[in-house]
Design an enzyme around this catalytic site. Structure first.
Site, short mmCIF file in Angstrom:
data_model
loop_
_atom_site.label_atom_id
_atom_site.label_comp_id
_atom_site.label_asym_id
_atom_site.label_seq_id
_atom_site.Cartn_x
_atom_site.Cartn_y
_atom_site.Cartn_z
N GLU A 118 0.83 -1.22 0.00
CA GLU A 118 0.00 0.00 0.00
C GLU A 118 0.86 1.26 0.00
O GLU A 118 0.52 2.26 -0.61
CB GLU A 118 -0.94 0.01 1.21
CG GLU A 118 -1.99 -1.10 1.22
CD GLU A 118 -2.98 -0.97 0.08
OE1 GLU A 118 -2.57 -1.16 -1.09
OE2 GLU A 118 -4.16 -0.70 0.33
N THR A 159 -5.06 6.61 -5.89
CA THR A 159 -5.21 6.89 -4.46
C THR A 159 -4.25 8.00 -4.02
O THR A 159 -4.62 8.89 -3.25
CB THR A 159 -4.94 5.60 -3.63
OG1 THR A 159 -5.89 4.63 -4.04
CG2 THR A 159 -5.09 5.84 -2.15
N1 HSE Z 1 -8.19 4.86 3.24
C1 HSE Z 1 -7.61 4.90 1.94
C2 HSE Z 1 -7.97 6.23 1.29
C3 HSE Z 1 -8.14 3.78 1.12
O1 HSE Z 1 -9.14 6.57 1.32
O2 HSE Z 1 -7.09 6.90 0.77
C4 HSE Z 1 -7.57 3.71 -0.26
O3 HSE Z 1 -8.21 2.74 -0.99
#
Ligand code: HSE
Length: 309
Positions: A128, A181
Site C-alpha cells: 500500500e 489513491t
Molecule cells: N483509506 C484509503 C484512502 C483507502 O481513502 O485513501 C484507499 O483505498
C-alpha cells in the site's frame, strides 16, 4: 505443498465515516493469484493477466509486500507469482491490497504459517505504501481477516474484527475512470474542525454498534462522512445523484468506496441491493458514463485457497 492458487477479495475501505480505519471484504469480486515456492532467491512476478501492471518486483505491490515478508523471515529461496486481475487498478475497491495480501498470505501458507494475520498485515501494508505513498491498512486488514475490520491503532498495529449482519449486502458501481489513491489523498485537508470530528466519531461508534447488534437502521444512519466525501466526491461523475437515487431505492446508506471513483451502498437483503444497483445504473446510463456494477454479500473468510498445485 509447493504452490497454491488463492482468491483475493475486493474490499471497501473507509465505509464513509472511517477514513483509513474501517474496511470490509466482498464475496463476489476478487483476483486470483498462483504463488509457487522456488529455489531461486527473491520474488519473481512471472505473469500478470487482466491489467497492465509492472512485472518488476520493486515496482509491483505483490513483489514489495512479498519481499517484506522474505526479508523478515530470512528465508533461503524465493517465490514466483502469477496475478490474474479482475479488480481494476484505481477503481477504489482495493486492487493493490488484493495483490499485496494475496502474495503474503499464500507465501505464509507455503511456509507452514509462521505468521499471524496481524503480522501479515504489516507486510501487505508495504504494498500500500508503494501504491499510495501511505502504508494504510483499511483494505489489507479485511482482505486478510475477512468481514469488517477496524484499525483501532496503527502504532502499535491493533486490528479488531467486527461481525457482519447476515442480510447485509453491498452494491458497488465503478464509473470507468481511474482515480489514483495517491492523487485523491493529496487533495484532502490535513486538519479538521472539532465540530466535524464530533460528528465523525459519533458515526464510527454508531456504525460499529449497528454491526454488532445487526441494527440496520443504525448502520444506515451512521454511514455519513463529513470530512472526506465533500472533497473527494468532486472527482466522481454524478456522485450526488447516484447517492440520492440509491437512498431513494432503499439503500441503508451510500458513499465513496475507498479513494473512489467506485461508489458503494449497503442494503438489507439481496433484492433491495439489486434494486439499488438498478437505480445507480440508471444515473450513469442517463448521463452517458460507462460503469461496472457488483452486488455482493460480505466475505466473512477473506483470502482463501482455491487450488493446491
Ligand atoms: N483509506 C484509503 C484512502 C483507502 O481513502 O485513501 C484507499 O483505498
Amino acid at each position: 505443498m509447493e504452490a497454491v492458487k488463492v482468491f483475493c477479495p475486493a474490499t471497501i475501505a473507509n465505509i464513509s465515516c472511517g477514513f483509513d480505519v474501517l474496511g470490509v471484504a466482498l464475496d463476489s469480486i476478487g483476483d486470483e493469484m498462483v504463488v509457487r515456492k522456488t529455489s531461486k532467491e527473491g520474488i519473481h512476478i512471472t505473469k500478470i493477466e487482466g491489467q497492465d501492471l509492472p512485472m518488476e518486483t520493486a515496482k509491483n505491490v505483490a513483489g514489495v509486500a512479498g519481499m517484506a515478508l522474505l526479508e523478515d523471515i530470512g528465508h533461503q529461496g524465493g517465490f514466483e507469482i502469477e496475478i490474474y486481475k479482475q479488480i481494476k487498478a484505481g477503481s477504489g475497491i482495493g486492487s493493490s491490497a488484493a495483490s499485496s495480501t494475496g502474495a503474503v498470505w499464500a507465501m505464509n501458507e507455503l511456509l507452514g504459517k509462521p505468521y499471524s494475520s496481524l503480522e501479515l498485515v504489516k507486510f501487505a501494508m508495504e504494498g500500500e505504501r508503494l501504491a499510495s505513498g501511505v502504508a494504510h491498512a483499511d483494505n489489507v486488514a479485511p482482505a486478510l481477516f475477512g468481514g469488517f475490520t477496524l484499525v483501532r491503532s496503527y502504532a502499535p498495529l491493533d486490528i479488531i474484527p467486527i461481525p457482519s449482519p447476515n442480510e447485509l449486502y453491498a452494491t458497488v458501481i465503478h464509473p470507468q475512470i481511474e482515480v489514483r489513491t495517491a492523487d485523491s489523498r493529496k487533495i484532502l485537508k490535513t486538519k479538521i474542525t472539532l465540530a466535524d470530528g464530533i460528528k465523525q466519531w459519533g458515526n464510527v461508534g454508531g456504525l460499529i454498534a449497528g454491526l454488532f447488534t445487526a441494527d440496520y437502521d443504525l448502520i444506515g444512519r451512521s454511514l455519513e462522512d463529513h470530512i472526506v466525501e465533500p472533497i473527494r466526491s468532486i472527482l466522481i461523475p454524478g456522485f450526488n445523484e447516484v447517492k440520492s437515487e440509491a437512498l431513494l431505492a432503499g439503500a441503508l446508506g451510500c458513499g465513496i468506496s475507498g479513494s473512489g471513483p467506485s461508489i458503494f451502498s449497503f442494503s438489507k437483503g439481496k433484492q433491495t441491493a439489486e434494486q439499488v444497483g438498478q437505480a445507480m445504473e440508471n444515473v450513469y446510463r442517463n448521463i452517458g458514463v460507462d460503469y461496472e456494477i457488483h452486488v455482493s454479500q460480505v466475505n466473512s473468510k477473506g483470502i482463501k485457497i482455491v487450488d493446491r498445485i
